[in-house]
Write a protein that holds these residues in place. Structure first.
Motif, PDB file in Angstrom:
ATOM      1  N   LEU A  54       0.828  -1.199   0.000  1.00  0.00           N
ATOM      2  CA  LEU A  54       0.000   0.000   0.000  1.00  0.00           C
ATOM      3  C   LEU A  54       0.869   1.258   0.000  1.00  0.00           C
ATOM      4  N   PHE A  55       1.903   1.253   0.813  1.00  0.00           N
ATOM      5  CA  PHE A  55       2.856   2.369   0.860  1.00  0.00           C
ATOM      6  C   PHE A  55       3.465   2.629  -0.520  1.00  0.00           C
ATOM      7  N   SER A  56       3.933   1.574  -1.175  1.00  0.00           N
ATOM      8  CA  SER A  56       4.552   1.724  -2.499  1.00  0.00           C
ATOM      9  C   SER A  56       3.555   2.250  -3.522  1.00  0.00           C
ATOM     10  N   ASP A  57       2.313   1.814  -3.406  1.00  0.00           N
ATOM     11  CA  ASP A  57       1.281   2.274  -4.330  1.00  0.00           C
ATOM     12  C   ASP A  57       1.069   3.776  -4.199  1.00  0.00           C
ATOM     13  N   MET A  58       1.057   4.272  -2.979  1.00  0.00           N
ATOM     14  CA  MET A  58       0.887   5.706  -2.765  1.00  0.00           C
ATOM     15  C   MET A  58       2.100   6.491  -3.262  1.00  0.00           C
ATOM     16  N   VAL A  59       3.286   5.904  -3.102  1.00  0.00           N
ATOM     17  CA  VAL A  59       4.497   6.542  -3.632  1.00  0.00           C
ATOM     18  C   VAL A  59       4.404   6.660  -5.142  1.00  0.00           C
ATOM     19  N   ARG A 100       2.036   7.119  -6.965  1.00  0.00           N
ATOM     20  CA  ARG A 100       1.090   8.151  -7.395  1.00  0.00           C
ATOM     21  C   ARG A 100       1.487   9.537  -6.909  1.00  0.00           C
ATOM     22  N   ASP A 101       2.760   9.671  -6.485  1.00  0.00           N
ATOM     23  CA  ASP A 101       3.342  10.963  -6.102  1.00  0.00           C
ATOM     24  C   ASP A 101       2.658  11.627  -4.915  1.00  0.00           C
ATOM     25  N   TYR A 102       2.127  10.834  -4.004  1.00  0.00           N
ATOM     26  CA  TYR A 102       1.560  11.398  -2.793  1.00  0.00           C
ATOM     27  C   TYR A 102       2.582  11.494  -1.662  1.00  0.00           C
ATOM     28  N   ILE A 103       3.589  10.647  -1.687  1.00  0.00           N
ATOM     29  CA  ILE A 103       4.527  10.543  -0.572  1.00  0.00           C
ATOM     30  C   ILE A 103       5.799  11.336  -0.860  1.00  0.00           C
ATOM     31  N   GLN A 104       6.258  12.055   0.166  1.00  0.00           N
ATOM     32  CA  GLN A 104       7.487  12.850   0.042  1.00  0.00           C
ATOM     33  C   GLN A 104       8.720  11.964   0.237  1.00  0.00           C
ATOM     34  N   PRO A 105       9.817  12.217  -0.467  1.00  0.00           N
ATOM     35  CA  PRO A 105      11.061  11.501  -0.189  1.00  0.00           C
ATOM     36  C   PRO A 105      11.495  11.741   1.253  1.00  0.00           C
ATOM     37  N   ALA A 106      12.151  10.758   1.844  1.00  0.00           N
ATOM     38  CA  ALA A 106      12.569  10.877   3.241  1.00  0.00           C
ATOM     39  C   ALA A 106      13.588  12.005   3.406  1.00  0.00           C
ATOM     40  N   PRO A 107      13.418  12.865   4.406  1.00  0.00           N
ATOM     41  CA  PRO A 107      14.401  13.917   4.689  1.00  0.00           C
ATOM     42  C   PRO A 107      15.749  13.329   5.071  1.00  0.00           C
ATOM     43  N   ASP A 108      16.784  14.153   5.036  1.00  0.00           N
ATOM     44  CA  ASP A 108      18.144  13.677   5.323  1.00  0.00           C
ATOM     45  C   ASP A 108      18.245  13.042   6.710  1.00  0.00           C
ATOM     46  N   GLY A 109      17.592  13.645   7.713  1.00  0.00           N
ATOM     47  CA  GLY A 109      17.671  13.100   9.072  1.00  0.00           C
ATOM     48  C   GLY A 109      17.070  11.719   9.175  1.00  0.00           C
ATOM     49  N   ALA A 118      16.785   9.598   6.595  1.00  0.00           N
ATOM     50  CA  ALA A 118      17.673   8.713   5.826  1.00  0.00           C
ATOM     51  C   ALA A 118      18.876   8.291   6.664  1.00  0.00           C
ATOM     52  N   SER A 119      19.412   9.233   7.439  1.00  0.00           N
ATOM     53  CA  SER A 119      20.561   8.922   8.290  1.00  0.00           C
ATOM     54  C   SER A 119      20.184   7.919   9.373  1.00  0.00           C
ATOM     55  N   ASN A 120      19.010   8.116   9.991  1.00  0.00           N
ATOM     56  CA  ASN A 120      18.560   7.180  11.026  1.00  0.00           C
ATOM     57  C   ASN A 120      18.333   5.789  10.462  1.00  0.00           C
ATOM     58  N   VAL A 121      17.741   5.715   9.271  1.00  0.00           N
ATOM     59  CA  VAL A 121      17.478   4.414   8.657  1.00  0.00           C
ATOM     60  C   VAL A 121      18.790   3.698   8.339  1.00  0.00           C
ATOM     61  N   LYS A 122      19.751   4.450   7.843  1.00  0.00           N
ATOM     62  CA  LYS A 122      21.053   3.857   7.513  1.00  0.00           C
ATOM     63  C   LYS A 122      21.737   3.307   8.758  1.00  0.00           C
ATOM     64  N   ALA A 148      10.971   0.401   2.757  1.00  0.00           N
ATOM     65  CA  ALA A 148      10.631   1.826   2.717  1.00  0.00           C
ATOM     66  C   ALA A 148      11.237   2.511   1.494  1.00  0.00           C
ATOM     67  N   THR A 149      11.754   1.721   0.577  1.00  0.00           N
ATOM     68  CA  THR A 149      12.442   2.239  -0.605  1.00  0.00           C
ATOM     69  C   THR A 149      11.680   1.851  -1.871  1.00  0.00           C
ATOM     70  N   VAL A 150      11.510   2.813  -2.764  1.00  0.00           N
ATOM     71  CA  VAL A 150      10.833   2.567  -4.038  1.00  0.00           C
ATOM     72  C   VAL A 150      11.703   3.101  -5.163  1.00  0.00           C
ATOM     73  N   ASP A 151      12.036   2.232  -6.100  1.00  0.00           N
ATOM     74  CA  ASP A 151      12.871   2.612  -7.248  1.00  0.00           C
ATOM     75  C   ASP A 151      14.157   3.300  -6.817  1.00  0.00           C
ATOM     76  N   GLY A 152      14.772   2.776  -5.767  1.00  0.00           N
ATOM     77  CA  GLY A 152      16.071   3.274  -5.324  1.00  0.00           C
ATOM     78  C   GLY A 152      16.030   4.494  -4.427  1.00  0.00           C
ATOM     79  N   THR A 153      14.852   5.044  -4.138  1.00  0.00           N
ATOM     80  CA  THR A 153      14.728   6.222  -3.291  1.00  0.00           C
ATOM     81  C   THR A 153      14.018   5.875  -1.993  1.00  0.00           C
ATOM     82  N   LEU A 154      14.578   6.324  -0.874  1.00  0.00           N
ATOM     83  CA  LEU A 154      13.961   6.096   0.429  1.00  0.00           C
ATOM     84  C   LEU A 154      12.809   7.087   0.615  1.00  0.00           C
TER      85      LEU A 154
END
Length: 449
Positions: A113-118, A120-129, A131-135, A146-152
């Motif tokens: 469901l999350f990927s589907d919303m991504v 359709r351009d509803y979801i914002q890319p993850a901010p730097d902070g 992305a750092s926490n996830v890494k 939490a990644t779609v087409d190479g973007t978190l």
């Protein structure tokens, strides 16, 4: 299926189909954030007003604990987090996004469901902070959900571990048997207990109202991962191999070596077909009173076992009931299935980014887990904060760098399959429909591209 520590909204197929129709009209809608260059969709595109709205499936007591988990942080950062929980999240989030009323943050129980919303351009890319926490705090497996087409685009939140086999340590000692380390050893254990007691060792319940059948999908997913490996599991989830593939049939047949055998099930309830009519939570009662020796269920099952109406059994290595992970084909296997949530942003203002960053941190994970009932796969989580021995054990499994984790397959599949034909297929299978026919029916329901 995800309950208590990992929540799947249980929707009938008709509702899921309606959800797909709603989404099909969303991509062209412009947002209401005031910035025409921002991704399509509602939400605050740049105004930090001290309020961040959060929408998810977590309700009742657990919603209260969720709000308590960030209460101190809210005050310290002068941000009001306003949470709304709904059992209709999966359908309503699309409607709200389309209508310009999306929350700042959504807590998604299904990566699909999350990927589907991504998409359709509803979801914002993850901010730097974030992305750092996830890494730093999450494994590559978790980050991938939490990644779609190479973007978190989001961050994991809570987690559950599936595939536990629950048993009585006292009974094992009485029977002179040990915890198995391979699938073959578990089958030998099953035969030994049956021979010693003259009764079926296993109990199972697939009953769950409109979602009846989901516990069976968990069984199959465990066996696909353990027998065929993560690469085949991933291909299956993406339909790069069909349900009719031999690897999937083999998994069904292995599960059937237990669940379709009258000598092995259904302890405390009846014959094989009683599995479908037995509510999954009722299994805790027969485990607690000792009339069932073995059952397969996720980490949340300890809550059912300790419920006074089920006998108030204690859970732990030396307690009434304990558990081990479904063993792999070879000893030493470290693959597990589980579930969890993804936190994603519809807005890109500074307050929203700050809250999303906090929810992706070890600080929040420790705060929430210390309140009880849930766990997290964040590497910075202290297992001692968990409220029960099984949650502590689950955290160790999730934090082990050698663990291969795979998200619940049915949660990754299209809803009409994962929350539809796969569930009903398990019911048909228990009722006696041949495996090959069940697999053909499920596969035929997979939506065309």
């Amino acid at each position: 299926m995800q309950l208590k520590n990992s929540r799947r909204v249980l929707l009938p197929v008709a509702a899921l189909a309606a959800f797909g129709l709603v989404l099909s009209g969303c991509a062209s809608d412009s947002g209401s954030g005031g910035d025409s260059s921002a991704p399509a969709g509602p939400g605050d595109a740049g105004t930090a007003d001290g309020v961040v709205t959060v929408y998810g499936t977590i309700v009742d007591t657990e919603a209260e604990l969720l709000e308590k988990s960030w209460a101190d942080w809210e005050k310290a950062n002068n941000i009001d987090i306003q949470y709304e929980g709904s059992k209709e999240f999966e359908t309503q989030i699309a409607i709200r996004a389309q209508g310009g009323n999306a929350p700042d943050l959504g807590i998604f129980p299904q990566p699909g469901l999350f990927s589907d919303m991504v998409s359709r351009d509803y979801i914002q890319p993850a901010p730097d902070g974030v992305a750092s926490n996830v890494k730093d705090g999450w494994s590559e497996d978790w980050a991938s959900y939490a990644t779609v087409d190479g973007t978190l685009f989001g961050a994991p939140l809570m987690a559950s571990v599936k595939g536990f086999i629950w048993y009585s340590p006292a009974q094992f000692k009485e029977w002179g048997v040990e915890v198995p380390t391979t699938w073959d050893e578990m089958m030998t254990l099953t035969k030994t207990i049956q021979a010693k007691t003259g009764k079926p060792p296993w109990c199972a319940g697939f009953g769950s109202d409109a979602a009846t059948g989901w516990p069976g999908t968990d069984w199959v997913e465990d066996l696909v991962l353990r027998q065929a490996g993560p690469e085949t599991y991933d291909k299956w989830v993406k339909h790069e191999i069909p349900f009719t593939d031999p690897a999937i049939a083999d998994a069904f047949n292995s599960v059937g070596d237990i669940l379709l055998q009258t000598d092995y099930v259904n302890a405390g309830f009846g014959d094989v077909k009683s599995i479908n009519s037995t509510p999954f939570g009722d299994v805790a009662r027969v485990m607690g009173d000792g009339s069932c020796a073995l059952t397969h269920q996720a980490s949340f099952f300890d809550g059912f076992l300790q419920d006074p109406k089920n006998g108030n059994a204690t859970v732990g290595p030396d307690a009434d009931i304990w558990a081990f992970i479904t063993p792999s084909v070879k000893a030493g296997g470290t693959a597990v299935t589980g579930g969890g949530e993804i936190v994603a942003a519809f807005s890109n203002d500074a307050d929203t980014a700050k809250v999303q960053e906090y929810l992706s941190s070890a600080d929040w994970a420790n705060s929430r887990v210390a309140l009880g009932g849930v766990l997290s796969a964040n590497k910075g989580l202290d297992p001692a904060n968990a409220s029960s021995p099984i949650l502590q054990e689950s955290i160790k499994i999730l934090q082990d760098p050698n663990t291969t984790f795979r998200f619940d397959a049915s949660d990754l599949m299209p809803g009409i399959v994962g929350a539809g034909s796969f569930w009903t297929g398990m019911v048909d299978w228990i009722n006696g429909k041949p495996t090959d026919e069940v697999l053909k029916t499920i596969d035929a329901s997979w939506p065309s591209e």
